[in-house]
Design a protein around this motif. Structure first.
Motif, PDB file in Angstrom:
ATOM      1  N   LYS A  47       0.942  -1.150   0.069  1.00 47.65           N
ATOM      2  CA  LYS A  47      -0.031   0.047  -0.037  1.00 47.65           C
ATOM      3  C   LYS A  47       1.033   1.182   0.119  1.00 47.65           C
ATOM      4  CE  LYS A  47      -0.087   0.578   5.043  1.00 47.65           C
ATOM      5  NZ  LYS A  47      -0.935   0.717   6.136  1.00 47.65           N
ATOM      6  N   THR A  48       0.385   2.242  -0.140  1.00 47.48           N
ATOM      7  CA  THR A  48       0.997   3.554  -0.135  1.00 47.48           C
ATOM      8  C   THR A  48       1.712   3.694   1.156  1.00 47.48           C
ATOM      9  OG1 THR A  48       0.039   4.793  -2.176  1.00 47.48           O
ATOM     10  CG2 THR A  48       1.101   6.344  -0.218  1.00 47.48           C
ATOM     11  N   THR A  49       2.799   4.113   1.323  1.00 48.11           N
ATOM     12  CA  THR A  49       3.499   3.876   2.772  1.00 48.11           C
ATOM     13  C   THR A  49       4.374   5.137   2.940  1.00 48.11           C
ATOM     14  OG1 THR A  49       3.054   1.576   2.831  1.00 48.11           O
ATOM     15  CG2 THR A  49       4.879   2.516   4.275  1.00 48.11           C
ATOM     16  N   GLY A  50       4.624   5.447   4.345  1.00 50.89           N
ATOM     17  CA  GLY A  50       5.579   6.615   4.664  1.00 50.89           C
ATOM     18  C   GLY A  50       5.974   6.080   6.031  1.00 50.89           C
ATOM     19  N   LEU A  51       7.304   6.748   6.340  1.00 52.91           N
ATOM     20  CA  LEU A  51       7.815   6.477   7.584  1.00 52.91           C
ATOM     21  C   LEU A  51       6.703   7.004   8.662  1.00 52.91           C
ATOM     22  CD1 LEU A  51       9.964   5.191   9.240  1.00 52.91           C
ATOM     23  CD2 LEU A  51      11.504   7.154   9.021  1.00 52.91           C
ATOM     24  N   ALA A  52       7.025   8.543   8.555  1.00 52.72           N
ATOM     25  CA  ALA A  52       6.179   9.107   9.568  1.00 52.72           C
ATOM     26  C   ALA A  52       4.300   8.999   9.411  1.00 52.72           C
ATOM     27  CB  ALA A  52       6.570  10.797   9.438  1.00 52.72           C
ATOM     28  N   ALA A  53       4.095   9.150   8.129  1.00 56.33           N
ATOM     29  CA  ALA A  53       2.869   8.879   7.810  1.00 56.33           C
ATOM     30  C   ALA A  53       2.380   8.313   6.513  1.00 56.33           C
ATOM     31  CB  ALA A  53       1.958  10.116   8.209  1.00 56.33           C
ATOM     32  N   CYS A  54       1.658   7.188   6.436  1.00 53.78           N
ATOM     33  CA  CYS A  54       1.145   6.816   4.913  1.00 53.78           C
ATOM     34  C   CYS A  54       0.637   7.905   4.192  1.00 53.78           C
ATOM     35  CB  CYS A  54       0.196   5.470   5.171  1.00 53.78           C
ATOM     36  SG  CYS A  54       0.652   4.242   6.022  1.00 53.78           S
ATOM     37  N   LEU A  55      -0.351   8.614   4.858  1.00 55.42           N
ATOM     38  CA  LEU A  55      -0.701   9.872   3.969  1.00 55.42           C
ATOM     39  C   LEU A  55      -0.610  10.993   4.985  1.00 55.42           C
ATOM     40  CD1 LEU A  55      -2.858  11.539   2.488  1.00 55.42           C
ATOM     41  CD2 LEU A  55      -4.826  10.417   3.465  1.00 55.42           C
ATOM     42  N   VAL A  56      -0.158  12.116   4.580  1.00 59.06           N
ATOM     43  CA  VAL A  56      -0.238  13.356   5.147  1.00 59.06           C
ATOM     44  C   VAL A  56      -1.310  14.281   4.262  1.00 59.06           C
ATOM     45  CG1 VAL A  56       1.173  15.609   5.721  1.00 59.06           C
ATOM     46  CG2 VAL A  56       2.597  13.283   5.570  1.00 59.06           C
ATOM     47  N   ASP A  57      -2.551  14.392   5.211  1.00 58.47           N
ATOM     48  CA  ASP A  57      -3.836  15.017   4.821  1.00 58.47           C
ATOM     49  C   ASP A  57      -3.296  16.276   4.419  1.00 58.47           C
ATOM     50  OD1 ASP A  57      -6.605  16.145   5.404  1.00 58.47           O
ATOM     51  OD2 ASP A  57      -6.700  13.976   4.401  1.00 58.47           O
ATOM     52  N   ASP A  58      -4.309  17.068   3.841  1.00 57.81           N
ATOM     53  CA  ASP A  58      -3.982  18.467   3.587  1.00 57.81           C
ATOM     54  C   ASP A  58      -4.037  19.308   4.964  1.00 57.81           C
ATOM     55  OD1 ASP A  58      -6.854  18.546   4.060  1.00 57.81           O
ATOM     56  OD2 ASP A  58      -7.423  19.183   2.219  1.00 57.81           O
ATOM     57  N   SER A  59      -4.716  18.789   5.901  1.00 60.49           N
ATOM     58  CA  SER A  59      -4.475  19.762   7.258  1.00 60.49           C
ATOM     59  C   SER A  59      -3.138  19.196   8.044  1.00 60.49           C
ATOM     60  CB  SER A  59      -5.719  19.565   7.844  1.00 60.49           C
ATOM     61  OG  SER A  59      -5.965  18.068   8.171  1.00 60.49           O
ATOM     62  N   GLY A  60      -2.518  18.209   7.415  1.00 59.32           N
ATOM     63  CA  GLY A  60      -1.409  17.605   8.257  1.00 59.32           C
ATOM     64  C   GLY A  60       0.126  18.185   8.125  1.00 59.32           C
ATOM     65  N   THR A  61       0.768  18.008   8.673  1.00 60.44           N
ATOM     66  CA  THR A  61       2.149  18.550   8.824  1.00 60.44           C
ATOM     67  C   THR A  61       3.250  17.526   9.327  1.00 60.44           C
ATOM     68  OG1 THR A  61       1.555  20.720   8.968  1.00 60.44           O
ATOM     69  CG2 THR A  61       3.745  20.461   9.498  1.00 60.44           C
ATOM     70  N   VAL A  62       4.251  17.326   8.567  1.00 57.24           N
ATOM     71  CA  VAL A  62       5.228  16.525   9.385  1.00 57.24           C
ATOM     72  C   VAL A  62       6.580  17.390   9.182  1.00 57.24           C
ATOM     73  CG1 VAL A  62       6.844  14.495   9.119  1.00 57.24           C
ATOM     74  CG2 VAL A  62       4.361  14.168   8.694  1.00 57.24           C
ATOM     75  N   ARG A  63       7.331  17.711  10.269  1.00 57.06           N
ATOM     76  CA  ARG A  63       8.374  18.655  10.031  1.00 57.06           C
ATOM     77  C   ARG A  63       9.511  18.367  11.318  1.00 57.06           C
ATOM     78  NH1 ARG A  63       8.009  22.251  14.191  1.00 57.06           N
ATOM     79  NH2 ARG A  63       6.043  22.738  15.032  1.00 57.06           N
ATOM     80  N   ASP A  64      10.794  18.658  11.022  1.00 57.00           N
ATOM     81  CA  ASP A  64      11.727  18.585  11.714  1.00 57.00           C
ATOM     82  C   ASP A  64      12.294  17.157  12.161  1.00 57.00           C
ATOM     83  OD1 ASP A  64      12.124  21.244  11.846  1.00 57.00           O
ATOM     84  OD2 ASP A  64      10.623  21.685  13.273  1.00 57.00           O
ATOM     85  N   THR A  65      12.138  16.363  11.413  1.00 56.74           N
ATOM     86  CA  THR A  65      12.260  14.980  11.418  1.00 56.74           C
ATOM     87  C   THR A  65      13.593  14.229  10.800  1.00 56.74           C
ATOM     88  OG1 THR A  65       9.777  14.583  11.490  1.00 56.74           O
ATOM     89  CG2 THR A  65      11.037  12.790  10.958  1.00 56.74           C
ATOM     90  N   TRP A  66      14.192  13.378  11.547  1.00 58.35           N
ATOM     91  CA  TRP A  66      15.272  12.876  11.114  1.00 58.35           C
ATOM     92  C   TRP A  66      15.311  11.510  10.846  1.00 58.35           C
ATOM     93  CZ3 TRP A  66      18.907   9.601  13.736  1.00 58.35           C
ATOM     94  CH2 TRP A  66      20.330   9.521  13.314  1.00 58.35           C
ATOM     95  N   ALA A  67      15.572  10.729   9.878  1.00 60.67           N
ATOM     96  CA  ALA A  67      15.653   9.204   9.547  1.00 60.67           C
ATOM     97  C   ALA A  67      16.873   8.894   9.489  1.00 60.67           C
ATOM     98  CB  ALA A  67      14.546   8.985   8.608  1.00 60.67           C
ATOM     99  N   LYS A  68      17.167   7.550  10.102  1.00 56.02           N
ATOM    100  CA  LYS A  68      18.917   7.139   9.853  1.00 56.02           C
ATOM    101  C   LYS A  68      18.476   5.617   9.638  1.00 56.02           C
ATOM    102  CE  LYS A  68      23.365   6.738  11.086  1.00 56.02           C
ATOM    103  NZ  LYS A  68      24.383   6.044  11.251  1.00 56.02           N
ATOM    104  N   ASP A  69      18.977   4.779   8.557  1.00 60.21           N
ATOM    105  CA  ASP A  69      19.061   3.680   8.433  1.00 60.21           C
ATOM    106  C   ASP A  69      17.619   2.823   8.350  1.00 60.21           C
ATOM    107  OD1 ASP A  69      20.252   0.913   8.098  1.00 60.21           O
ATOM    108  OD2 ASP A  69      20.024   0.399  10.209  1.00 60.21           O
ATOM    109  N   VAL A  70      16.940   3.657   7.577  1.00 57.80           N
ATOM    110  CA  VAL A  70      15.401   3.506   6.995  1.00 57.80           C
ATOM    111  C   VAL A  70      15.263   2.809   5.873  1.00 57.80           C
ATOM    112  CG1 VAL A  70      13.282   4.424   6.789  1.00 57.80           C
ATOM    113  CG2 VAL A  70      14.640   5.277   8.827  1.00 57.80           C
ATOM    114  N   HIS A  71      14.472   1.719   5.675  1.00 62.30           N
ATOM    115  CA  HIS A  71      14.295   1.015   4.433  1.00 62.30           C
ATOM    116  C   HIS A  71      12.957   0.720   4.257  1.00 62.30           C
ATOM    117  CE1 HIS A  71      18.882   0.368   4.370  1.00 62.30           C
ATOM    118  NE2 HIS A  71      18.455   0.003   5.656  1.00 62.30           N
TER     119      HIS A  71
END
Length: 156
Positions: A47-71
């Motif tokens: 399915k559509t997938t993201g680390l922080a969120a699968c879906l960042v809706d139009d009212s959503g925000t993901v910020r100031d995030t760091w990802a290491k060794d993510v697959h």
């Protein structure tokens, strides 16, 4: 948190680290997620997938995030993958990916910090990281695999 319904609140991770995720942190992001670190995530999805969120809706925000060794790997047509969000309709900003990979296999599948971006992506950095796709009309990019303008909602 994944598959628990839309997240509508304010989540400040206070720079704490979440290790070893095997699915999106939240499924649908309608609130704000900030100041989080992710390490050692290994997500394989159909399915559509993201680390922080699968879906960042139009009212959503993901910020100031760091990802290491993510697959992250998605399989199947139209399944997008990203660090901030697989499908970004809202805002993803100030994201750093280090030693990470985002991959899609399938036609019309997009990979990036935001997979398919209909909203905004800003201030993205990738260090020793890869975004790749395999399939017809499948695109990859650091900011987003595909940037798509949001169509205005018709008035009735």
């Amino acid at each position: 948190m994944a598959n628990s319904g839309p997240f509508t609140g304010e989540y400040n991770g206070q720079c704490r680290t979440i290790r070893g995720l095997s699915d999106c942190f939240v499924d649908t992001q309608q609130g704000n997620i900030s100041n989080l670190r992710f390490t050692g995530a290994n997500i394989i999805s159909q399915k559509t997938t993201g680390l922080a969120a699968c879906l960042v809706d139009d009212s959503g925000t993901v910020r100031d995030t760091w990802a290491k060794d993510v697959h992250i790997l998605t399989r199947g047509p139209g399944n997008h993958a990203g660090i901030g969000g697989g499908l970004v309709e809202g805002m993803v900003a100030n994201i750093m990916a280090v030693d990470s990979d985002v991959t899609t296999w399938g036609n019309y599948s997009y990979a990036g910090i935001g997979g398919l971006v209909k909203g905004k992506v800003a201030n993205i950095m990738a260090v020793d990281s890869n975004v790749t796709t395999s399939g017809n009309y499948a695109y990859a990019g650091i900011g987003g695999g595909r940037l798509s303008e949001r169509l205005p909602t018709p008035r009735r």
